[in-house]
Design a protein around this motif. Structure first.
Motif, short mmCIF file in Angstrom:
data_model
loop_
_atom_site.label_atom_id
_atom_site.label_comp_id
_atom_site.label_asym_id
_atom_site.label_seq_id
_atom_site.Cartn_x
_atom_site.Cartn_y
_atom_site.Cartn_z
N ASP A 67 -10.28 40.17 3.72
CA ASP A 67 -11.70 40.31 2.91
C ASP A 67 -11.80 41.76 2.41
OD1 ASP A 67 -12.31 37.53 3.25
OD2 ASP A 67 -13.71 38.08 5.01
N GLU A 68 -11.53 42.88 3.30
CA GLU A 68 -11.64 44.33 2.69
C GLU A 68 -10.46 44.48 1.77
OE1 GLU A 68 -12.56 48.14 2.21
OE2 GLU A 68 -13.74 46.34 2.79
N LEU A 69 -9.19 44.07 1.85
CA LEU A 69 -8.16 44.24 0.84
C LEU A 69 -8.70 43.61 -0.37
CD1 LEU A 69 -4.91 43.33 3.01
CD2 LEU A 69 -5.54 45.68 2.40
N LEU A 70 -9.17 42.29 -0.55
CA LEU A 70 -9.55 41.87 -1.81
C LEU A 70 -10.82 42.84 -2.28
CD1 LEU A 70 -9.48 38.20 -0.55
CD2 LEU A 70 -8.03 39.00 -2.42
N SER A 71 -11.59 43.05 -1.41
CA SER A 71 -13.01 43.93 -2.08
C SER A 71 -12.24 45.09 -2.88
CB SER A 71 -13.83 43.88 -0.92
OG SER A 71 -15.01 44.90 -1.42
N PHE A 72 -11.48 45.74 -2.08
CA PHE A 72 -11.09 47.05 -2.87
C PHE A 72 -10.17 47.01 -3.93
CE2 PHE A 72 -8.80 51.27 -2.37
CZ PHE A 72 -9.75 52.13 -2.44
N ARG A 73 -9.41 45.86 -3.84
CA ARG A 73 -8.70 45.59 -4.86
C ARG A 73 -9.46 45.36 -6.40
NH1 ARG A 73 -6.82 41.34 -8.24
NH2 ARG A 73 -4.64 41.36 -8.79
N ILE A 74 -10.64 44.68 -6.22
CA ILE A 74 -11.42 44.58 -7.20
C ILE A 74 -12.21 45.91 -7.55
CG2 ILE A 74 -13.70 43.55 -7.64
CD1 ILE A 74 -12.90 41.07 -6.13
N ASN A 75 -12.54 46.73 -6.68
CA ASN A 75 -13.11 48.31 -6.96
C ASN A 75 -12.00 48.93 -7.71
OD1 ASN A 75 -13.01 50.93 -5.68
ND2 ASN A 75 -15.30 50.19 -5.34
N ARG A 76 -11.00 49.00 -7.18
CA ARG A 76 -9.76 49.87 -8.02
C ARG A 76 -9.77 49.38 -9.32
NH1 ARG A 76 -10.64 54.20 -6.64
NH2 ARG A 76 -12.74 53.48 -6.01
N LEU A 77 -9.54 48.02 -9.48
CA LEU A 77 -9.25 47.51 -10.83
C LEU A 77 -10.51 47.48 -12.00
CD1 LEU A 77 -7.45 44.28 -10.14
CD2 LEU A 77 -6.36 46.35 -10.78
N CYS A 78 -11.45 48.21 -11.46
CA CYS A 78 -12.80 48.45 -12.12
C CYS A 78 -12.47 49.85 -12.77
CB CYS A 78 -14.08 48.43 -11.64
SG CYS A 78 -14.60 46.65 -11.11
N MET A 79 -11.72 50.65 -12.13
CA MET A 79 -11.23 51.86 -12.72
C MET A 79 -10.70 51.80 -14.20
SD MET A 79 -12.34 53.71 -10.20
CE MET A 79 -11.76 55.50 -10.42
N PRO A 80 -10.89 53.17 -15.04
CA PRO A 80 -10.30 53.02 -16.18
C PRO A 80 -8.92 52.89 -16.40
CG PRO A 80 -12.18 54.62 -16.23
CD PRO A 80 -12.00 53.97 -14.77
N HIS A 161 -10.72 30.40 3.22
CA HIS A 161 -11.28 31.75 3.06
C HIS A 161 -10.77 32.24 1.64
CE1 HIS A 161 -12.54 32.06 7.37
NE2 HIS A 161 -11.26 31.31 7.65
N PRO A 162 -11.77 32.22 0.66
CA PRO A 162 -11.37 32.74 -0.77
C PRO A 162 -10.43 33.84 -0.55
CG PRO A 162 -13.68 32.13 -0.65
CD PRO A 162 -13.27 32.21 1.02
N GLY A 163 -9.28 33.80 -1.26
CA GLY A 163 -8.23 34.99 -1.63
C GLY A 163 -7.25 35.04 -0.58
N HIS A 164 -7.47 34.76 0.66
CA HIS A 164 -6.69 34.96 1.56
C HIS A 164 -5.17 34.36 1.26
CE1 HIS A 164 -9.39 35.88 5.18
NE2 HIS A 164 -10.03 36.15 3.91
N ASN A 165 -5.16 33.12 0.83
CA ASN A 165 -4.00 32.26 0.45
C ASN A 165 -3.44 33.15 -0.82
OD1 ASN A 165 -1.81 30.37 1.00
ND2 ASN A 165 -2.35 29.80 -1.10
N ASP A 166 -4.24 33.79 -1.67
CA ASP A 166 -3.99 34.27 -2.88
C ASP A 166 -3.04 35.67 -2.39
OD1 ASP A 166 -4.93 32.52 -4.34
OD2 ASP A 166 -6.86 33.61 -4.46
N ILE A 167 -3.41 36.50 -1.38
CA ILE A 167 -2.52 37.78 -0.81
C ILE A 167 -1.18 37.15 -0.45
CG2 ILE A 167 -2.53 39.45 0.81
CD1 ILE A 167 -5.42 39.88 0.63
N LEU A 168 -1.14 36.22 0.19
CA LEU A 168 0.07 35.62 0.85
C LEU A 168 1.01 35.31 -0.19
CD1 LEU A 168 -1.32 33.69 3.79
CD2 LEU A 168 -0.15 35.93 3.95
N ILE A 169 0.46 34.39 -1.54
CA ILE A 169 1.49 34.32 -2.47
C ILE A 169 1.64 35.44 -3.17
CG2 ILE A 169 1.36 33.02 -4.64
CD1 ILE A 169 -0.68 30.77 -3.48
#
Length: 271
Positions: A67-80, A161-169
């Motif tokens: 969950d934290e990996l997914l959250s921080f990924r979104i956070n960084r992708l908001c950067m210019p 768990h939303p996004g967990h399988n997406d990371i594994l893929i």
């Protein structure tokens, strides 16, 4: 290495000025949150981010790590200027074991394979997703059909768990900077083989990694995030190991590298 045929196996970090690398996490969610807070505070334009595998195993909250990996990924992708390819998740040994576990019904000796997996800490991941060693053994004893039913059930629990399988893929075997300056791997490489032929060396390591004394394949530095003795941060002229023993009572390590392979920033958080 820049061919599209390798896109699904390797991560290519384009237009990078610096690259942050996060070592094996092993389920230590609280330490990862702290590392992310520090990376966020120190982030500069042109930074990129690579996670070096072993998100699963041993720690106190494996699901919270994802969950934290997914959250921080979104956070960084908001950067210019950031694009999804600027953040790479590598496959670690724990994720490779989980991949094999989800195909346990195909193993010629599933009981022996499962015993090996348990000895290598897959039990923590089972518990995280509501399964147990004992119940898994019962399905394995009942045969291939029962084991298939169980692996399908585990898959569904992960997908709940939303996004967990997406990371594994999305896991990659290795990552490199576009100009070929830095190579990021999980546990090591065989210095006698090219990158595209490493296969299992990426997640199980190789005994000759420590003997690399010339630039490997033209890379200025090869950076890995797991070492079985968890000896901390080890720097040689051509390699860097980041493993403070997160999940084993040690520290979660992260470091930032410029394209010359020099460590320009470092974070160490107790677990």
């Amino acid at each position: 290495m820049k061919s599209n045929s390798y896109k699904e196996k390797f991560g290519c970090l384009s237009a990078a000025r610096r690259v942050w690398a996060v070592a094996s996490i092993h389920g230590e969610a609280a330490a990862l949150v702290t590392v992310h807070d520090e990376i966020s505070r120190r982030w500069e334009h042109g930074d990129r981010l690579v996670y070096l595998g072993n998100y699963l195993g041993r720690g106190s909250d494996i699901k919270a790590v994802f969950d934290e990996l997914l959250s921080f990924r979104i956070n960084r992708l908001c950067m210019p200027g950031m694009i999804p390819e600027d953040i790479v998740f590598l496959r670690g040994a724990q994720e490779e074991i989980l991949r094999s576990l989800l195909q346990l019904q195909l193993a010629p000796q599933p009981t022996d394979v499962f015993n090996w997996m348990i000895a290598n800490d897959i039990g923590y991941t089972l518990e995280a997703y509501g399964e147990s060693e004992e119940e898994t053994r019962r399905y394995v004893r009942e045969g291939i059909l029962a084991t298939t039913k169980w692996t399908n059930r585990l898959r569904e629990k992960i997908r709940e768990h939303p996004g967990h399988n997406d990371i594994l893929i999305a896991l990659r075997r290795a990552a490199f900077t576009e100009g070929g300056e830095l190579l990021f791997v999980h546990a090591g490489i065989d210095p006698d083989l090219p990158v595209v032929e490493q296969n299992d060396n990426f997640w199980w390591g190789h005994s000759h990694f420590k003997d690399i004394n010339t630039p490997y394949a033209g890379f200025r530095k090869v950076i890995r995030g797991f070492e079985r003795h968890h000896g901390g941060v080890t720097v040689t002229p051509y390699t860097i190991t980041l493993d403070g023993g997160s999940g084993f009572g040690g520290t979660l390590e992260a470091a930032c590298f410029n394209l010359d392979g020099k460590t320009v920033d470092q974070i160490s958080v107790p677990t």
